[in-house]
Design a protein around this motif. Structure first.
Motif, mmCIF file in Angstrom:
data_model
loop_
_atom_site.group_PDB
_atom_site.id
_atom_site.type_symbol
_atom_site.label_atom_id
_atom_site.label_comp_id
_atom_site.label_asym_id
_atom_site.label_seq_id
_atom_site.Cartn_x
_atom_site.Cartn_y
_atom_site.Cartn_z
ATOM 1 N N TYR A 189 64.083 61.385 -6.454
ATOM 2 C CA TYR A 189 63.904 60.817 -5.695
ATOM 3 C C TYR A 189 64.140 62.504 -4.326
ATOM 4 O O TYR A 189 63.863 62.581 -3.929
ATOM 5 C CB TYR A 189 65.186 59.944 -5.274
ATOM 6 C CG TYR A 189 65.277 59.570 -4.397
ATOM 7 C CD1 TYR A 189 63.714 58.590 -3.623
ATOM 8 C CD2 TYR A 189 65.490 59.875 -3.541
ATOM 9 C CE1 TYR A 189 63.863 58.289 -2.033
ATOM 10 C CE2 TYR A 189 66.308 59.726 -1.971
ATOM 11 C CZ TYR A 189 64.750 58.347 -1.533
ATOM 12 O OH TYR A 189 64.650 57.687 -0.699
ATOM 13 N N TYR B 61 60.643 64.750 -4.445
ATOM 14 C CA TYR B 61 60.180 63.688 -3.011
ATOM 15 C C TYR B 61 60.678 64.177 -2.410
ATOM 16 O O TYR B 61 59.778 64.216 -1.674
ATOM 17 C CB TYR B 61 60.341 62.341 -3.828
ATOM 18 C CG TYR B 61 59.976 61.081 -2.166
ATOM 19 C CD1 TYR B 61 58.896 60.904 -2.254
ATOM 20 C CD2 TYR B 61 61.402 60.686 -1.789
ATOM 21 C CE1 TYR B 61 58.885 59.993 -1.284
ATOM 22 C CE2 TYR B 61 60.941 59.910 -0.390
ATOM 23 C CZ TYR B 61 59.591 59.929 -0.264
ATOM 24 O OH TYR B 61 59.580 59.018 1.031
ATOM 25 N N LYS C 102 57.209 65.279 -0.192
ATOM 26 C CA LYS C 102 57.640 64.245 1.213
ATOM 27 C C LYS C 102 56.620 64.643 2.694
ATOM 28 O O LYS C 102 55.822 63.888 2.836
ATOM 29 C CB LYS C 102 58.683 63.435 1.310
ATOM 30 C CG LYS C 102 58.733 62.774 2.449
ATOM 31 C CD LYS C 102 60.432 62.012 2.639
ATOM 32 C CE LYS C 102 60.499 61.053 3.620
ATOM 33 N NZ LYS C 102 61.324 60.590 4.309
ATOM 34 N N THR D 183 53.949 59.106 -2.497
ATOM 35 C CA THR D 183 54.458 57.949 -3.084
ATOM 36 C C THR D 183 54.563 57.867 -4.257
ATOM 37 O O THR D 183 55.403 57.109 -4.895
ATOM 38 C CB THR D 183 53.215 57.360 -2.510
ATOM 39 O OG1 THR D 183 53.390 57.735 -0.982
ATOM 40 C CG2 THR D 183 53.790 55.629 -2.579
ATOM 41 N N SER E 263 57.807 57.131 -6.707
ATOM 42 C CA SER E 263 57.461 55.647 -7.891
ATOM 43 C C SER E 263 58.136 56.413 -8.514
ATOM 44 O O SER E 263 59.109 54.866 -8.890
ATOM 45 C CB SER E 263 56.503 55.863 -7.256
ATOM 46 O OG SER E 263 55.505 54.953 -6.126
ATOM 47 N N GLN F 86 55.359 50.024 -6.748
ATOM 48 C CA GLN F 86 55.561 50.715 -4.809
ATOM 49 C C GLN F 86 54.710 51.287 -4.123
ATOM 50 O O GLN F 86 54.851 51.315 -3.429
ATOM 51 C CB GLN F 86 57.001 51.375 -5.981
ATOM 52 C CG GLN F 86 58.469 51.296 -6.530
ATOM 53 C CD GLN F 86 59.008 52.470 -6.655
ATOM 54 O OE1 GLN F 86 59.887 52.769 -5.580
ATOM 55 N NE2 GLN F 86 58.775 52.781 -7.967
ATOM 56 N N HIS G 139 53.594 48.859 -1.879
ATOM 57 C CA HIS G 139 54.279 48.582 -1.178
ATOM 58 C C HIS G 139 54.910 49.384 -0.140
ATOM 59 O O HIS G 139 54.998 49.703 0.920
ATOM 60 C CB HIS G 139 55.559 47.956 -1.719
ATOM 61 C CG HIS G 139 57.549 48.043 -1.482
ATOM 62 N ND1 HIS G 139 57.897 46.575 -0.639
ATOM 63 C CD2 HIS G 139 58.194 48.487 -0.979
ATOM 64 C CE1 HIS G 139 58.598 47.116 -0.329
ATOM 65 N NE2 HIS G 139 59.336 48.240 -0.410
ATOM 66 N N THR G 140 54.232 50.604 -0.174
ATOM 67 C CA THR G 140 55.029 51.978 0.173
ATOM 68 C C THR G 140 53.680 52.370 1.203
ATOM 69 O O THR G 140 53.956 52.837 2.189
ATOM 70 C CB THR G 140 55.074 53.344 -0.320
ATOM 71 O OG1 THR G 140 56.492 52.410 -1.074
ATOM 72 C CG2 THR G 140 56.225 54.603 0.707
ATOM 73 N N ILE H 147 54.918 49.919 4.135
ATOM 74 C CA ILE H 147 55.417 49.912 5.036
ATOM 75 C C ILE H 147 54.688 51.134 5.919
ATOM 76 O O ILE H 147 55.231 51.296 6.976
ATOM 77 C CB ILE H 147 56.713 51.225 4.311
ATOM 78 C CG1 ILE H 147 57.433 49.466 3.732
ATOM 79 C CG2 ILE H 147 57.328 51.753 5.535
ATOM 80 C CD1 ILE H 147 58.560 50.112 2.544
ATOM 81 N N MET I 53 52.118 61.017 4.699
ATOM 82 C CA MET I 53 51.466 59.619 3.678
ATOM 83 C C MET I 53 50.534 59.454 3.936
ATOM 84 O O MET I 53 49.704 59.806 5.465
ATOM 85 C CB MET I 53 52.824 58.319 4.936
ATOM 86 C CG MET I 53 54.381 58.683 5.082
ATOM 87 S SD MET I 53 54.715 58.563 3.478
ATOM 88 C CE MET I 53 54.708 57.038 2.665
#
Length: 309
Positions: free
Chosen positions: A146, A150, A155, A162, A166, A199, A202-203, A206, A221
């Motif tokens: 993370y 990430y 990112k 993603t 995850s 995830q 889900h991500t 968002i 993203m």
């Protein structure tokens, strides 16, 4: 009353003290990303609970180990989330939903936030080392993935951010399980797979809802880089990959398999609806809400079907 006396009175007034207290609590919740932190604690608990179930242990007999695992993993994850806030302050300044974070408002200095993040990470990892070495390894993998893989690397550059991110959320049930027994059992592996795959949609949901903010902040993203059509296709594929996973958890019983499959079919149906919707934002909100309830119900169901009768 003089102006000086008025200022002194106001600074000591209960209303002002309450306001300061409320601001501090709000800042701490934002700094630690409280909803995310609490959401990650549930899989740790479920992993621990299921390990006890399959090894014949009891929660009461392992109460000290339980609290070490839950508190240690939560502190470690909290440290990772704080470091994410510290590193992403430039992005958070641009994105509307993160502009009230204390790193952006200046309520906490970046040096203080960095110190909190490092301290919490170290304390959490040390606490996990008092459970089992394997649990600590999974905790470190989650933290490293993370914070470094990430937040600091993928990112801002790659849509695979993603996928990388995850992993950090998916190792949480393995931390809980490994505190009791080695995690090469089919159950923790399937819990990892469920969380890892879940995830993605889900991500993505968002990211679709916050498309303009991610675009303004130049965050790579998938909806920003490849568009909504590609995102919807990938969401469908990932959700379809969830369909067979409950059948690998046959040891949890037929009731679990049936209910989990119903949840998966519902998830897939909502995903398919996205190909025909004219309101992408509304549909993404429905997807987000379904995904949140899906994972909470699924993991609580795992506990419910293994409760001693």
């Amino acid at each position: 009353m003089t102006k000086e006396m008025d200022i002194t009175f106001n600074e000591k007034s209960p209303a002002l003290e309450n306001e300061r207290s409320s601001t501090l609590i709000a800042d701490l919740k934002s700094l630690f990303k409280a909803p995310v932190l609490l959401a990650n604690a549930l899989p740790v608990f479920v992993g621990f609970w299921l390990a006890l179930h399959f090894t014949g242990g009891s929660l009461f007999a392992n109460s000290k180990l339980f609290w070490l695992t839950i508190i240690g993993s939560t502190i470690l994850m909290g440290g990772a989330l704080v470091l994410n806030n510290w590193y992403d302050v430039d992005i958070d300044t641009v994105m509307k939903r993160t502009q009230q974070r204390p790193t952006v408002t200046g309520h906490f200095s970046l040096r203080t936030v960095l110190g909190i993040g490092i301290t919490m990470s170290a304390v959490g990892l040390i606490m996990l080392l008092f459970t089992t070495f394997e649990a600590a390894v999974y905790g470190f993998i989650g933290w490293f993935t993370y914070v470094v893989m990430y937040t600091m690397w993928t990112k801002r550059k790659y849509t695979l951010n993603t996928v990388i991110g995850s992993v950090s959320g998916a190792v949480t049930p393995m931390i809980g399980w490994a505190a009791i027994a080695p995690a090469y059992h089919i159950v923790p592996i399937m819990l990892f797979m469920i969380l890892f795959i879940w995830q993605m949609p889900h991500t993505f949901a968002i990211a679709m809802r916050k498309y303009n903010e991610y675009k303004a902040a130049n965050v790579a993203m998938l909806p920003v880089v490849r568009g909504f059509k590609m995102t919807k296709r990938q969401m469908f594929v990932y959700i379809a990959c969830l369909l067979p996973l409950p059948f690998y958890l046959g040891s949890l019983g037929m009731v679990f398999i049936i209910l989990a499959t119903i949840l998966n079919i519902g998830f897939l149906a909502v995903s398919i609806r996205g190909f025909f919707t004219k309101d992408d934002d509304k549909w993404a909100y429905v997807m987000f809400m379904y995904s949140v309830n899906y994972i909470a119900i699924l993991f609580l169901l795992m506990v419910a079907v293994t409760l001693p009768i």
